[in-house]
Design an enzyme around this catalytic site. Structure first.
Site, mmCIF file in Angstrom:
data_model
loop_
_atom_site.group_PDB
_atom_site.id
_atom_site.type_symbol
_atom_site.label_atom_id
_atom_site.label_comp_id
_atom_site.label_asym_id
_atom_site.label_seq_id
_atom_site.Cartn_x
_atom_site.Cartn_y
_atom_site.Cartn_z
ATOM 1 N N ASP A 141 -17.327 -57.837 62.998
ATOM 2 C CA ASP A 141 -16.113 -56.450 63.059
ATOM 3 C C ASP A 141 -16.222 -56.352 64.650
ATOM 4 O OD1 ASP A 141 -16.680 -55.645 60.573
ATOM 5 O OD2 ASP A 141 -17.624 -54.057 61.000
ATOM 6 N N GLU A 203 -8.897 -53.922 56.430
ATOM 7 C CA GLU A 203 -9.509 -53.812 58.385
ATOM 8 C C GLU A 203 -8.680 -55.099 58.340
ATOM 9 O OE1 GLU A 203 -13.535 -53.211 57.067
ATOM 10 O OE2 GLU A 203 -13.205 -52.027 55.104
ATOM 11 N N HIS A 206 -11.753 -56.579 60.253
ATOM 12 C CA HIS A 206 -13.195 -57.486 59.576
ATOM 13 C C HIS A 206 -12.582 -58.465 59.685
ATOM 14 C CE1 HIS A 206 -16.792 -57.605 56.639
ATOM 15 N NE2 HIS A 206 -15.849 -58.190 56.482
HETATM 16 C C1 LIG Z 1 -16.227 -50.362 57.942
HETATM 17 C C2 LIG Z 1 -16.270 -52.352 58.576
HETATM 18 N N1 LIG Z 1 -17.344 -51.692 59.713
HETATM 19 C C3 LIG Z 1 -16.564 -52.866 56.813
HETATM 20 O O1 LIG Z 1 -17.760 -53.084 58.083
HETATM 21 N N2 LIG Z 1 -16.148 -53.146 56.299
HETATM 22 C C4 LIG Z 1 -16.550 -53.977 54.692
HETATM 23 C C5 LIG Z 1 -15.892 -53.848 53.987
HETATM 24 C C6 LIG Z 1 -17.924 -53.767 54.818
HETATM 25 O O2 LIG Z 1 -18.346 -52.694 54.865
HETATM 26 O O3 LIG Z 1 -19.034 -54.302 54.361
HETATM 27 ZN ZN LIG Z 2 -16.860 -55.026 59.311
#
Ligand SMILES: C[C@@H](N)C(=O)N[C@H](C)C(=O)O
Ligand SMILES: [Zn+2]
Length: 234
Positions: A141, A203, A206
């Site tokens: 991220d 997102e 990500h």
């Molecule tokens: C919420 C975010 N930080 C994230 O990483 N989302 C993905 C889908 C995950 O939880 O792997």
């Molecule tokens: Zn992520």
């Protein structure tokens, strides 16, 4: 089960290595450690070797079009225990937001809240075939900073539970400032994609390379060249 979790994993056993943080901008203290998440001996700022190499490439591409700009790392490796911690934390946060407590929440409200949680976060499964993306060391991220180390405004925060997290949320906006958010999201996507990463469809921050989601997204675009994942849970 999400569609990407049907992708087979052929673990390549590449090591998880530290990200050379001196080359990047970094969110410090780590946002989830700050909340109390426990990582044990492994740092959240680790990724598989091939993923670190690709990240360095993405940073190089960014520097060529935007001298002095850097990728700003928010989160990378996340053990399943931390995934569980963040899922529970987000559930509690939403309970509070709706002025509810574990004893006042109805079954329906509880289900609605869990649905919201899992719109953003992957399920903290310990099954080998269903690893949460960050637990493979192949997901990251991140955002951008300019040459003055100022965080670039993307029109939303990382981990924000809202429509604004959708990568193309500002695509059709007529407002100049929002068009700029979109351009910045595109820039981040462009340098990461050039280095081999794929962006999460929901997102803007990500990205991953070599995990199930990456292979699934690749296969959607290239049905003539079907790939498997090379990184499982580590
Ligand atoms: C919420 C975010 N930080 C994230 O990483 N989302 C993905 C889908 C995950 O939880 O792997
Ligand atoms: Zn992520």
């Amino acid at each position: 089960m999400k569609p990407y979790q049907k992708i087979l994993i052929r673990e390549c056993n590449e090591p998880l290595i530290p990200i050379p943080l001196e080359k990047f901008a970094v969110e410090l203290p780590h946002p989830y450690e700050k909340l109390g998440a426990e990582y044990g001996q492994r740092s959240p700022y680790c990724l598989r070797q091939g993923v670190v190499e690709a990240l360095e490439m993405a940073q190089f591409f960014l520097g060529t079009s935007h001298p002095g700009w850097k990728l700003k790392i928010y989160d990378a490796y996340r053990p399943v225990g931390v995934q569980q911690f963040m899922v529970d934390y987000t559930f509690d946060l939403l309970l509070k937001k709706h002025h509810l407590t574990p004893s006042t929440v109805s079954a329906q409200q509880r289900q609605n809240i869990w649905e919201q949680v899992y719109q953003l976060w992957a399920v903290p499964s310990i099954e080998k075939e269903l690893p949460p993306p960050h637990s493979t060391g192949a997901a990251i991220d991140l955002t951008l900073v300019n040459s003055y180390n100022n965080v670039i405004d993307m029109g939303g925060e990382i981990d924000e539970l809202s429509e604004r997290s959708h990568p193309n949320y500002y695509q059709k906006s007529k407002q100049l400032v929002e068009q700029q958010y979109h351009r910045h999201r595109q820039l981040l996507n462009q340098v990461m994609t050039l280095a081999g990463f794929m962006r999460h469809p929901g997102e803007w921050w990500h990205f991953s390379l070599g995990d199930q989601m990456w292979a699934w997204l690749h296969n959607q675009q290239h049905p003539e060249n079907i790939l498997q994942a090379r990184y499982g849970r580590i």
